[in-house]
Motif scaffolding. Structure first.
Motif, short mmCIF file in Angstrom:
data_model
loop_
_atom_site.label_atom_id
_atom_site.label_comp_id
_atom_site.label_asym_id
_atom_site.label_seq_id
_atom_site.Cartn_x
_atom_site.Cartn_y
_atom_site.Cartn_z
N LEU A 145 0.82 -1.21 0.00
CA LEU A 145 0.00 0.00 0.00
C LEU A 145 0.86 1.26 0.00
N MET A 146 2.14 1.12 0.35
CA MET A 146 3.02 2.28 0.34
C MET A 146 3.32 2.76 -1.08
N ILE A 147 3.16 1.88 -2.05
CA ILE A 147 3.47 2.25 -3.44
C ILE A 147 2.52 3.33 -3.94
N THR A 148 1.21 3.14 -3.73
CA THR A 148 0.26 4.17 -4.17
C THR A 148 0.34 5.41 -3.28
N LEU A 149 0.67 5.22 -2.02
CA LEU A 149 0.81 6.37 -1.12
C LEU A 149 1.95 7.28 -1.59
N THR A 150 3.10 6.68 -1.92
CA THR A 150 4.22 7.51 -2.39
C THR A 150 3.90 8.18 -3.72
N LEU A 151 3.19 7.47 -4.59
CA LEU A 151 2.77 8.07 -5.86
C LEU A 151 1.92 9.30 -5.61
N ALA A 152 0.90 9.14 -4.77
CA ALA A 152 -0.01 10.25 -4.50
C ALA A 152 0.71 11.44 -3.88
N LEU A 153 1.56 11.18 -2.88
CA LEU A 153 2.24 12.27 -2.20
C LEU A 153 3.23 12.98 -3.12
N LYS A 154 3.93 12.23 -3.96
CA LYS A 154 4.88 12.87 -4.87
C LYS A 154 4.15 13.73 -5.90
N LEU A 155 3.00 13.26 -6.39
CA LEU A 155 2.21 14.07 -7.31
C LEU A 155 1.70 15.34 -6.64
N MET A 156 1.22 15.20 -5.40
CA MET A 156 0.73 16.37 -4.67
C MET A 156 1.83 17.40 -4.48
N GLN A 157 3.05 16.91 -4.28
CA GLN A 157 4.16 17.79 -3.97
C GLN A 157 4.57 18.67 -5.15
#
Length: 540
Positions: free
Chosen positions: A492-504
């Motif tokens: 589940l960390m894979i989609t979390l990192t994707l989302a946070l990096k996009l938000m950033q």
């Protein structure tokens, strides 16, 4: 539009053979070839479905405005790929259960199902021709083809919304992150793509994307650290069992290695701006952020359960349900109390056979609470005992015996399956004294990974994390990311990192949720994705 383009568009227009599908109130252009030099024509084509009110019987665009306020030139275009397990895919027809075509058409959108080559594609000479990054190249060629026909066929080609699930979710993510990147030009030219067009998209719907294969193995072991029992993947070639002592030791060291990568990303909380990091165990602000998203996911599910709204996940019923059709109108609904106590059944579908059966619910009272407004979860380890269980071997993607789809994805025309994870050889070397026999069997194959510059390039080309925020390519302004709370095909960390990096990036609108009780697949609530498309199309 310049003269050359106009002439080519008119030529393509004469080739269009629209078929009217009365049952679905739409027109179909079936198996339209999107590149001029296809190696596998059955895969390098697309099905284009258009609501009937946007076309005349002669194939001309109408002036009609639909109930959403769209006309033939402003209606968004849904661009769905059917890639699963990085396997090649022919375009969907409307009856394919893997497709959401009917829902998108019902809501008034133009729907395109784009086929593409994949990991086991072969050309007419029986030569392998679908290895990384070819699936993405084909889909980019499809986008360029649609843009080339802007104004000739219905659809606003500046409002293309990519959709995909699993490996297809990875492709959708990549289409959103790598728009117009020069890294794919050589392969696009070889395929005969329309090079004068662009391949950026307006939005990307990413369902449970299997991405960041550079770090997915490490992330999986961090998530399931200490969990040595796996449920298995019979359709891949292994059933339920326990990790070997060697795999268990490897898992521990891989889990130790993941935080260095995660923390190097410099992720921050999108609300507070505080740094998001993790420790070697299930700890740190990154872990807390994940648990918060899971609690929000459960709360949304419970509120819908209480209100009788349509749920995500499988069909659910209480254990004391009424059996006969005459009594069905009085059937007791499942309450949140029933649900947490496990007093329910789910209609579960077997991923391999496609058959469905009712399965008893799980007692979650030991780790899941509800106060009427908020859900609480005591911790991931408690969830992993029965709910979010380990599915895969170790390594989860770059398998020791080369049996996973990703091993074939990174193969070559000469070598069908290859190792690809650059982190594993150094980790395995630390196990040399304890496991000399195992290392003698496996280590050299993984050492070869770090000598292969061509493999490094191909691996980078299908990792969207390498492209997010890069000024030299065009990123989709909208991303919608959905993954199921029971999905253990990747961490589940894979989609979390994707989302946070996009938000950033500060320039990308990101809609990210974990969807309760959904496994790996099209994790969503009914109607939400079409509502999202309408919302972003209207806003822009």
């Amino acid at each position: 539009m310049d003269t050359a383009k106009t002439q080519l568009s008119e030529m393509e227009n004469r080739k269009i053979q629209w078929k009217y599908l009365a049952e679905h109130h739409c027109y179909l252009w079936e198996r339209a070839p999107y590149c001029s030099n296809p190696e596998v024509p059955a895969e390098q084509c697309m099905n284009i479905y258009v609501p009937e009110h946007f076309l005349t019987e002669n194939g001309e665009l109408t002036e009609q405005i639909d109930e959403n306020g769209f006309n033939a030139k402003t209606v968004p275009v849904i661009f769905e790929n059917g890639l699963a397990g990085y396997h090649e895919a022919e375009p969907f027809d409307l009856e394919d259960p893997r497709s959401a075509a009917k829902e998108f058409l019902k809501n008034g959108f133009v729907y395109v199902s784009c086929g593409c080559r994949g990991r086991s594609s072969e050309n007419i000479d029986k030569k392998r021709c679908g290895k990384s990054p070819i699936s993405l190249v084909d889909l980019k060629a499809g986008i360029r083809f649609l843009k080339h026909l802007a104004g000739v066929i219905p659809g606003d080609m500046t409002r293309i919304v990519s959709v995909g699930i699993s490996a297809g979710g990875a492709m959708s993510t990549l289409l959103g992150a790598t728009g117009n990147s020069k890294d794919y030009e050589e392969e696009l030219r070889r395929a005969g793509a329309v090079m004068e067009e662009s391949d950026d998209v307006f939005a990307a719907q990413c369902y449970c994307p299997i991405i960041d294969l550079d770090h997915a193995d490490l992330a999986y072991e961090w998530m399931f650290r200490g969990e040595t029992h796996y449920k298995g993947m019979p359709f891949v070639g292994f059933g339920e069992g326990d990790l070997t002592p060697y795999a268990a030791a490897l898992s521990e060291r891989m889990a130790d290695a993941y935080p260095d990568y995660f923390n190097s990303l410099g992720l921050t909380d999108p609300i507070s701006g505080e740094a998001i990091t993790i420790g070697k165990g299930l700890e740190g602000s990154g872990y807390k952020y994940l648990m918060k998203k899971l609690e929000q996911s459960a709360a949304k599910y419970f509120k819908k359960l209480n209100s009788g709204e349509a749920l995500s996940g499988p069909e659910i019923r209480v254990l004391d349900h009424l059996e006969t059709a005459e009594e069905s109108s009085g059937k007791k609904s499942v309450s949140v109390t029933d649900y947490i106590a496990g007093n329910y059944e789910l209609l579960m579908k077997n991923r391999q056979s496609g058959e469905s059966k009712w399965v008893a619910g799980e007692d979650k009272s030991g780790w899941l609470i509800w106060d009427g407004e908020k859900a609480g979860i005591t911790g991931m380890k408690e969830m992993q005992k029965t709910y979010h269980t380990r599915l895969k071997l170790c390594p989860a993607f770059d398998d020791l015996n080369l049996i996973q789809a990703e091993n074939q994805e990174f193969g070559t025309p000469q070598c069908d399956k290859m190792h690809f994870d650059p982190y594993l050889a150094p980790i395995m070397e630390t196990l040399q004294k304890e496991f000399p026999k195992e290392n003698a069997k496996y280590l050299e194959g993984y050492r070869e990974v770090n000598k292969d510059r061509e493999l490094e390039k191909r691996r980078a080309q299908i990792n969207p994390m390498n492209y997010i925020g890069k000024a030299e390519n065009s990123s989709a302004p909208h991303f919608r990311i959905r993954v199921g709370s029971k999905d253990s095909d990747t961490s589940l960390m894979i989609t979390l990192t994707l989302a946070l990096k996009l938000m950033q990036t500060g320039t990308t609108d990101v809609d990210y949720e974990i969807v309760w009780d959904e496994p790996h697949g099209r994790a969503d609530y009914p109607g939400e994705v079409t509502a999202w498309v309408k919302k972003i199309a209207a806003a822009d």
